[in-house]
Design a protein around this motif. Structure first.
Motif, mmCIF file in Angstrom:
data_model
loop_
_atom_site.group_PDB
_atom_site.id
_atom_site.type_symbol
_atom_site.label_atom_id
_atom_site.label_comp_id
_atom_site.label_asym_id
_atom_site.label_seq_id
_atom_site.Cartn_x
_atom_site.Cartn_y
_atom_site.Cartn_z
ATOM 1 N N PHE B 5 90.492 -14.610 40.864
ATOM 2 C CA PHE B 5 89.155 -15.970 41.385
ATOM 3 C C PHE B 5 88.042 -14.706 42.585
ATOM 4 O O PHE B 5 86.789 -14.730 41.940
ATOM 5 C CB PHE B 5 89.547 -16.818 42.213
ATOM 6 C CG PHE B 5 90.643 -17.801 41.491
ATOM 7 C CD1 PHE B 5 90.040 -18.357 40.156
ATOM 8 C CD2 PHE B 5 91.010 -18.775 42.038
ATOM 9 C CE1 PHE B 5 91.046 -19.504 39.536
ATOM 10 C CE2 PHE B 5 92.209 -19.372 41.047
ATOM 11 C CZ PHE B 5 91.847 -19.415 39.904
ATOM 12 N N SER B 9 83.971 -14.249 41.003
ATOM 13 C CA SER B 9 83.346 -14.584 41.351
ATOM 14 C C SER B 9 82.052 -14.018 41.723
ATOM 15 O O SER B 9 80.805 -13.666 42.609
ATOM 16 C CB SER B 9 83.845 -15.536 42.890
ATOM 17 O OG SER B 9 84.798 -16.317 42.229
ATOM 18 N N LEU B 12 79.765 -12.112 39.690
ATOM 19 C CA LEU B 12 79.125 -13.054 39.467
ATOM 20 C C LEU B 12 77.619 -13.769 40.145
ATOM 21 O O LEU B 12 76.594 -13.780 39.813
ATOM 22 C CB LEU B 12 79.882 -14.177 38.371
ATOM 23 C CG LEU B 12 79.489 -14.333 37.388
ATOM 24 C CD1 LEU B 12 80.378 -15.870 36.716
ATOM 25 C CD2 LEU B 12 78.540 -14.936 36.420
ATOM 26 N N LEU B 70 80.279 -17.220 32.946
ATOM 27 C CA LEU B 70 80.750 -18.584 33.809
ATOM 28 C C LEU B 70 81.882 -19.396 32.988
ATOM 29 O O LEU B 70 82.780 -20.703 33.576
ATOM 30 C CB LEU B 70 79.146 -19.252 34.014
ATOM 31 C CG LEU B 70 78.783 -18.948 35.114
ATOM 32 C CD1 LEU B 70 77.001 -20.371 34.790
ATOM 33 C CD2 LEU B 70 79.634 -19.280 36.179
ATOM 34 N N TYR B 73 85.273 -17.772 32.188
ATOM 35 C CA TYR B 73 86.423 -17.791 33.723
ATOM 36 C C TYR B 73 86.361 -19.192 34.313
ATOM 37 O O TYR B 73 87.407 -19.516 35.272
ATOM 38 C CB TYR B 73 86.220 -16.785 34.524
ATOM 39 C CG TYR B 73 85.640 -15.375 34.092
ATOM 40 C CD1 TYR B 73 87.140 -15.143 33.566
ATOM 41 C CD2 TYR B 73 84.533 -14.812 34.056
ATOM 42 C CE1 TYR B 73 87.091 -13.159 32.772
ATOM 43 C CE2 TYR B 73 85.190 -13.041 33.598
ATOM 44 C CZ TYR B 73 85.908 -12.670 33.134
ATOM 45 O OH TYR B 73 85.735 -11.767 32.267
ATOM 46 N N MET B 74 85.768 -20.260 33.282
ATOM 47 C CA MET B 74 86.138 -22.119 33.687
ATOM 48 C C MET B 74 85.345 -21.768 35.326
ATOM 49 O O MET B 74 86.029 -22.503 35.865
ATOM 50 C CB MET B 74 87.412 -22.070 33.563
ATOM 51 C CG MET B 74 88.040 -22.126 32.126
ATOM 52 S SD MET B 74 87.685 -23.560 31.123
ATOM 53 C CE MET B 74 88.225 -24.665 32.281
ATOM 54 N N LEU B 75 84.111 -21.104 35.325
ATOM 55 C CA LEU B 75 83.548 -21.619 37.018
ATOM 56 C C LEU B 75 82.565 -22.407 37.354
ATOM 57 O O LEU B 75 81.933 -22.920 36.702
ATOM 58 C CB LEU B 75 82.939 -20.010 37.353
ATOM 59 C CG LEU B 75 84.635 -18.439 37.535
ATOM 60 C CD1 LEU B 75 83.079 -17.467 37.764
ATOM 61 C CD2 LEU B 75 85.354 -18.381 38.654
ATOM 62 N N ILE B 76 82.799 -22.477 38.804
ATOM 63 C CA ILE B 76 81.358 -23.755 38.181
ATOM 64 C C ILE B 76 81.653 -24.815 37.867
ATOM 65 O O ILE B 76 80.285 -25.130 37.673
ATOM 66 C CB ILE B 76 80.514 -22.877 39.800
ATOM 67 C CG1 ILE B 76 79.704 -21.957 38.673
ATOM 68 C CG2 ILE B 76 79.862 -22.472 40.698
ATOM 69 C CD1 ILE B 76 78.515 -21.833 38.859
ATOM 70 N N PRO B 77 83.183 -24.875 37.537
ATOM 71 C CA PRO B 77 82.497 -26.476 36.560
ATOM 72 C C PRO B 77 81.563 -27.937 36.688
ATOM 73 O O PRO B 77 81.310 -28.180 35.669
ATOM 74 C CB PRO B 77 84.165 -27.077 36.654
ATOM 75 C CG PRO B 77 84.700 -26.895 37.823
ATOM 76 C CD PRO B 77 84.402 -25.073 37.745
ATOM 77 N N GLU B 78 81.513 -28.272 38.359
ATOM 78 C CA GLU B 78 80.400 -29.005 38.821
ATOM 79 C C GLU B 78 79.072 -28.374 38.245
ATOM 80 O O GLU B 78 78.609 -29.538 38.425
ATOM 81 C CB GLU B 78 81.045 -29.742 40.199
ATOM 82 C CG GLU B 78 82.375 -30.529 40.170
ATOM 83 C CD GLU B 78 81.465 -31.887 39.607
ATOM 84 O OE1 GLU B 78 82.578 -31.880 39.001
ATOM 85 O OE2 GLU B 78 81.187 -32.090 40.449
ATOM 86 N N SER B 79 78.447 -27.192 38.785
ATOM 87 C CA SER B 79 77.083 -26.899 38.676
ATOM 88 C C SER B 79 76.771 -25.914 37.716
ATOM 89 O O SER B 79 76.169 -25.507 38.184
ATOM 90 C CB SER B 79 77.199 -26.738 40.424
ATOM 91 O OG SER B 79 77.757 -26.681 41.301
ATOM 92 N N VAL B 83 73.202 -24.728 37.306
ATOM 93 C CA VAL B 83 73.570 -23.312 36.829
ATOM 94 C C VAL B 83 72.466 -22.666 36.260
ATOM 95 O O VAL B 83 71.519 -22.062 36.094
ATOM 96 C CB VAL B 83 74.078 -22.469 37.599
ATOM 97 C CG1 VAL B 83 74.095 -20.796 37.901
ATOM 98 C CG2 VAL B 83 74.561 -23.053 39.004
#
Lengths: 349, 217
Positions: B5, B9, B12, B70, B73-79, B83
């Motif tokens: 993770f 991160s 990115l 993004l 890797y399914m990162l920051i799904p909420e924002s 972004v």
């Protein structure tokens, strides 16, 4: 053997529905917001629920045992069945139902039927804890929310890194929450079978010891895990995107606060430690994880200045304290009557 | 798993910082380019124009790479949506900076002496809005409470730019020095093009203030 499995089935069914419903309280937002994959969540949840049940499930179950010692397997079957049906029925009605409240009602129903006196001190202790647990959760959530907010703001941590820390946090706290859920709620599922447990203690070379109760809890834990794998995904998706719309960071706070509450009311070790220090210890009572979560969400609402407090949800909770045990007690009483007089099974000694 | 993770991160984080650096640089090259053109340093201007063209395609590539990562890797799904929206609109700033220099290069506008200082000032103010909006974007990632401070600065400089733009246009149209009407229109056109940079920066700032509210814990 077949009879034993049949009689245990109602407890296993109750366990299954607990797994299906309550796993979402712990991993719901994490999975619903796609922070954690369902498979990962289900695996961690199942392992730790079973661990919690087998390692520290005894404390809260003991309190249920004091409330009413169901001493016949057929009686225990009916008690668990009445609780399971109540849970199903209340879930269908869309009420935040608790297996703890259902099983307590059913045990009282058995007490009435078998004309056993209900231990009022145990009952008061249990009801007091139900009222206290969401309040305690709210307090924890309020506190943790402020601490987390401060840390995140002061540390100037990058959004990307915050995201990865939150994921790790959700996994760790989720594991802790699952352990606490298993420890606190296994009594609801298997507690009524303790006095009529058909198992014998297993000891291998003195290294490994599994008491008959632990075997019972292991079985119950597996039933809960089965519920988690087979049905909880649907509930998690609803929780994650429905009733409680939480950001991943606030979800972490909510789960941590609720898990600590469940843990406090389940940990024999902590109970003994506090008692030895002559401090007031938390009673070991099965509480509702759903209500702990609702309490935590309220705590966060309060921390954000008291906006969005869902009074309807609050009144539903307090209604649940009365309605769930009452419905379950009546159902248990009627079902025990049928079991005894129609199916000719002895339901108490 | 935590290492996995973290490494993604961090990568990115670096990519996003790199992208933001390029947006700031684009604003500065834009300012230098306009200035070089106005004071007649054609060689320097052409170099600035070439630099900004390279920078624009570079920024595009980084943005695409961030988007890809993004989602993969399914990162920051909420924002994630916010972004990506932010990076896209910031990329628009780089595009428009490049376009303005391109227009200068193609159309070779003739800037009369009395308008030179206005053109330079306008490009400086536009570049300033870019600088501040990038600071706001950095704050969005690291220090959400600071976003509104930078957004206010963007509004301030954009307003200043509007004033200079108006002054420049009035001077052009009221002047007897510029004989042809088409020349006056040409001056207005370039004044508007340069000021457009600050307008885009302001709209990014508007988005940022909404994103910041959404991201508050």
């Amino acid at each position: 053997m077949l009879t034993i499995i049949f009689f245990l089935s109602s407890g296993l069914f109750l366990g299954w529905s607990l797994g299906a419903n309550d796993a979402a309280n712990i991993f719901g937002t994490a999975v619903g917001t796609k922070m954690i994959k369902f498979k990962t969540a289900a695996l961690i949840c199942s392992i730790f629920i079973i661990l919690g049940a087998v390692v520290s499930g005894a404390g809260a179950s003991h309190t249920l045992g004091k409330l009413g010692a169901v001493n016949q397997l057929a009686g225990a079957f009916i008690v668990a069945l009445a609780a399971a049906i109540t849970v199903m029925w209340m879930t269908k009605a869309g009420l935040p139902v608790s297996t703890s409240q259902a099983i307590v009602g059913a045990i009282i129903g058995w007490n009435f039927f078998s004309q056993t006196a209900t231990s009022m001190s145990s009952l008061y202790k249990i009801i007091g804890t139900w009222v206290f647990s969401p309040i305690l959760s709210a307090l924890f959530a309020f506190l943790f929310f402020h601490i987390t907010k401060r840390i995140v703001e002061k540390s100037r941590i990058h959004l990307m890194r915050l995201d990865s820390y939150t994921r790790i946090g959700l996994l760790i706290v989720g594991a802790f929450g699952s352990y606490s859920l298993g420890a606190n709620n296994i009594g609801n599922v298997m507690g009524v079978f303790i006095n009529s447990s058909p198992f014998k203690d297993i000891s291998i070379e003195g290294l490994f010891h599994l008491s008959s109760i632990q075997q019972l809890f292991l079985l119950g834990g597996i039933a809960i895990a089965f519920g988690v794998f087979t049905y909880s995904k649907k509930v998690m998706m609803t929780v994650g995107s429905g009733i409680f719309k939480l950001s991943p960071v606030t979800a972490l706070v909510v789960v941590l606060a609720s898990s600590i509450t469940l843990f406090l009311f389940a940990s024999q070790g902590l109970h003994d430690l506090l008692t030895s220090l002559h401090l007031p210890a938390f009673p070991l009572v099965p509480v509702s994880s759903s209500q702990a979560v609702v309490g935590s969400v309220m705590g966060i609402s309060l921390a954000k200045g008291g906006r969005n407090i869902n009074y309807k949800k609050l009144s539903q909770i307090s209604m649940g304290w009365v309605a769930t045990p009452l419905a379950s007690a009546i159902l248990a009483y009627v079902a025990l009557f049928f079991m005894q007089n129609v199916f000719m099974q002895s339901v108490f000694q | 798993m935590p290492k996995f993770f973290n490494s993604k991160s961090k990568q990115l984080e670096g990519d996003i910082d790199g992208f933001l650096d390029r947006v700031t640089t684009a604003g500065l090259i834009f300012q230098e380019g306009v200035k070089a053109y106005v004071i007649g340093k054609k060689d320097k201007f052409e170099k600035n124009y070439k630099d900004i063209t390279d920078l624009e395609s570079d920024a595009d590539n980084i943005r695409r790479d961030i988007k890809h990562k993004l989602y993969t890797y399914m990162l920051i799904p909420e924002s994630r949506g916010d972004v990506l929206g932010l990076l896209e609109t910031l990329d628009d700033i780089v595009d428009i900076c490049e376009k303005v220099l391109e227009q200068f290069s193609i159309e070779n506008p003739e800037i009369p002496e009395f308008l030179k200082s206005d053109f330079i000032e306008l490009s400086e103010l536009s570049s300033k809005t870019v600088e501040e909006v990038v600071k706001a974007a950095r704050a969005f990632f690291r220090e959400i409470g600071m976003v509104s401070d930078y957004v206010n600065k963007v509004h301030f400089y954009e307003h200043e730019a509007d004033d200079v733009e108006e002054h420049l246009k009035r001077s052009a149209f009221n002047s007897d020095e510029i004989k042809r009407f088409s020349h006056k229109v040409h001056m207005r056109y370039f004044a508007e093009k340069i000021a457009a940079v600050s307008d885009v920066a302001e709209s990014v700032a508007e988005r940022l203030s909404v994103y910041a509210i959404k991201r508050r814990i």
